[in-house]
Enzyme design. Structure first.
Site, PDB file in Angstrom:
ATOM      1  N   ASP A 256       3.521   2.408   2.112  1.00  0.00           N
ATOM      2  CA  ASP A 256       4.775   2.098   2.801  1.00  0.00           C
ATOM      3  C   ASP A 256       6.015   1.759   1.960  1.00  0.00           C
ATOM      4  O   ASP A 256       7.009   2.442   2.027  1.00  0.00           O
ATOM      5  CB  ASP A 256       4.534   0.960   3.807  1.00  0.00           C
ATOM      6  CG  ASP A 256       3.393   1.300   4.765  1.00  0.00           C
ATOM      7  OD1 ASP A 256       2.749   2.349   4.572  1.00  0.00           O
ATOM      8  OD2 ASP A 256       3.144   0.519   5.690  1.00  0.00           O
TER       9      ASP A 256
ATOM     10  N   GLU B  29      -6.917  -7.229   2.294  1.00  0.00           N
ATOM     11  CA  GLU B  29      -6.179  -5.959   2.330  1.00  0.00           C
ATOM     12  C   GLU B  29      -5.769  -5.516   0.920  1.00  0.00           C
ATOM     13  O   GLU B  29      -5.875  -4.351   0.578  1.00  0.00           O
ATOM     14  CB  GLU B  29      -4.927  -6.167   3.201  1.00  0.00           C
ATOM     15  CG  GLU B  29      -4.185  -4.907   3.588  1.00  0.00           C
ATOM     16  CD  GLU B  29      -2.977  -5.201   4.469  1.00  0.00           C
ATOM     17  OE1 GLU B  29      -2.682  -6.398   4.728  1.00  0.00           O
ATOM     18  OE2 GLU B  29      -2.307  -4.243   4.906  1.00  0.00           O
TER      19      GLU B  29
END
Ligand code: GLC
Length: 443
Positions: A169, A411
């Protein structure tokens, strides 16, 4: 035996906890829907636990496939509480979108062919044939869509229209372009008068994860405005590219695409099928065109601006992914391995940082601007093995497992200290840890 290790048990528990029946959510709360490349990585781990569930993880993705072949990066849950998410995208504005469920209007790196083969490796010969037969038509139409809509000038490289399509991202090459071309006047004003707190009022991600581990407020607002533009164009690629300054032939995406093409050719071969001639020609062109991304001055590959054809010379984790592509010369692969070893670039204590540690962009906990991620480590490990850098592959696999054992299935991780960051109980970290534990030392 890996099954008896605590990490294995913990990782299995994460995959059970995130099981939503037809698919596995990336993480509770922050990511409740089905994501494209997440499900591919998740299936690669699940194949060691339950091949039926691994297959279901991938066939569920096809529910979201558009009639034109596109695989969206998110298939939304139908529950009333997620109406806002579905409405943000309104996939139904495009006539090719599925009729019975909502998705986004963009894609993500094409990991599906790889996942199909990895799951296939765990099946008997006959089961594998029918598994391949089931997935083949959707894979072909996805790859055809990528060429038709994302390579409009028939150059061999495919373009992306939103940073989310890369899966990385807020990766620096995209963020640098975004700051240059995509900041709406109101975002520039917010930045100038330091009013970022206004944007933060509307954000949901920072409710689950500390703000300095995510995008900056300005980046987040810019991402949103790009998304609104795509929606206004009803996800029609011709309209999107008309007057746009923001389309990039992303290095990570195209590296993964090259490998996906090779995997698709393997699938076709084992089914004794002939891929469409046009597609085969396009695939050949891609392997060649990829070399145009090489910069001889700095001896590395970069993403390229689709419109100006300028290389975007900001290194990131994508720099190492041509190793995974597998199409580059061994000598160039060797040059990338040197960067992986270099302490000022990617050779941190807990590799592989998503940005070189000496980069202006580097921040050890900020999402794709520094932290180590298990999925990109997996891609680098796989590439190193295929190029014969076995010791490097083993060392990276071990340090990845050590990081997850110490900190849990998070994550992402601080590449300097190995500390966890982002969402906890994250599915692809769990799945790929299982795969690394289970994979034979030497393939
Ligand atoms: C974030 C990641 C993306 C991932 C998604 C779901 O947006 O950047 O790669 O697919 O979360 O886990």
């Amino acid at each position: 035996m890996p099954e008896s290790s605590d990490l294995y048990k913990q990782a299995k528990a994460v995959l059970d906890m995130n099981d939503r029946g037809a698919y596995t959510q990336p993480a509770h709360g922050l990511y409740p829907h089905q994501w494209l490349w997440d499900s591919c990585f998740i299936a690669i781990g699940l194949r060691h636990l339950d091949t039926e569930r691994a297959k279901l993880e991938l066939t569920s993705l096809l529910r979201g496939q558009w009639h034109n072949g596109m695989l969206p990066n998110i298939v939304f849950r139908p529950d009333p509480q997620y109406r806002t998410d579905r409405n943000m995208w309104r996939s139904w504005l495009n006539p090719s979108a599925p009729n019975d469920l909502a998705t986004t209007g963009i894609t993500q790196p094409p990991m599906l062919a790889e996942a199909v083969v990895q799951v296939g490796a765990k099946l008997s010969r006959t089961e594998r044939r029918s598994w391949y037969r089931l997935m083949y038509p959707s894979l072909v139409s996805y790859h055809e869509w990528l060429y038709r809509e994302r390579d409009p000038h028939n150059e061999g490289l495919v373009l992306q229209v939103h940073p989310w399509e890369t899966g990385l991202d807020n990766t620096p090459p995209w963020m640098a372009e975004l700051h240059e071309h995509q900041l709406a006047w109101w975002i520039r004003l917010i930045e100038k008068f330091r009013l970022e707190w206004v944007i933060d009022l509307f954000r949901r991600d920072t409710r689950s994860v500390p703000a300095d581990e995510r995008f900056s407020a300005v980046e987040s607002a810019a991402m949103f405005t790009i998304q609104l533009r795509l929606r206004r164009k009803a996800y029609d690629i011709d309209k999107i590219l008309d007057h746009s300054m923001f389309a990039i032939e992303d290095l990570a995406f195209n590296s993964i695409f090259i490998r996906a093409n090779a995997r698709l050719r393997e699938i076709a071969k084992s089914l004794d099928k002939q891929l469409p001639e046009e597609l085969l020609q396009q695939m050949k062109k891609t392997d060649k065109a990829f070399e145009d991304l090489w910069d001889p001055y700095s001896s590395q590959y970069y993403s390229r601006d689709f419109i100006t054809h300028k290389l975007l010379k900001t290194p990131s984790i994508a720099t190492l992914l041509p190793l995974y592509a597998g199409s580059i010369a061994k000598e160039r692969a060797g040059q990338l391995v040197k960067m992986l070893e270099n302490k000022h670039l990617f050779g941190s204590a807990y590799p592989v940082p998503s940005v070189p540690t000496s980069s202006f962009w580097f921040h050890p906990k900020r999402y794709w601007q520094g932290p180590s991620w298990v999925n990109t480590n997996w891609l680098v490990i796989d590439g190193l093995r295929r190029y014969g850098f076995i010791e490097h592959a083993e060392a990276l696999s071990e340090s990845t497992l050590e990081m997850v054992t110490r900190s849990g299935c998070y994550e992402y991780f601080d590449p300097l200290t190995g500390e966890p960051a982002g969402a906890g109980n994250f599915s692809w970290t769990a799945a790929l840890a299982i795969d690394l534990l289970k994979t034979d030392k030497i393939k």
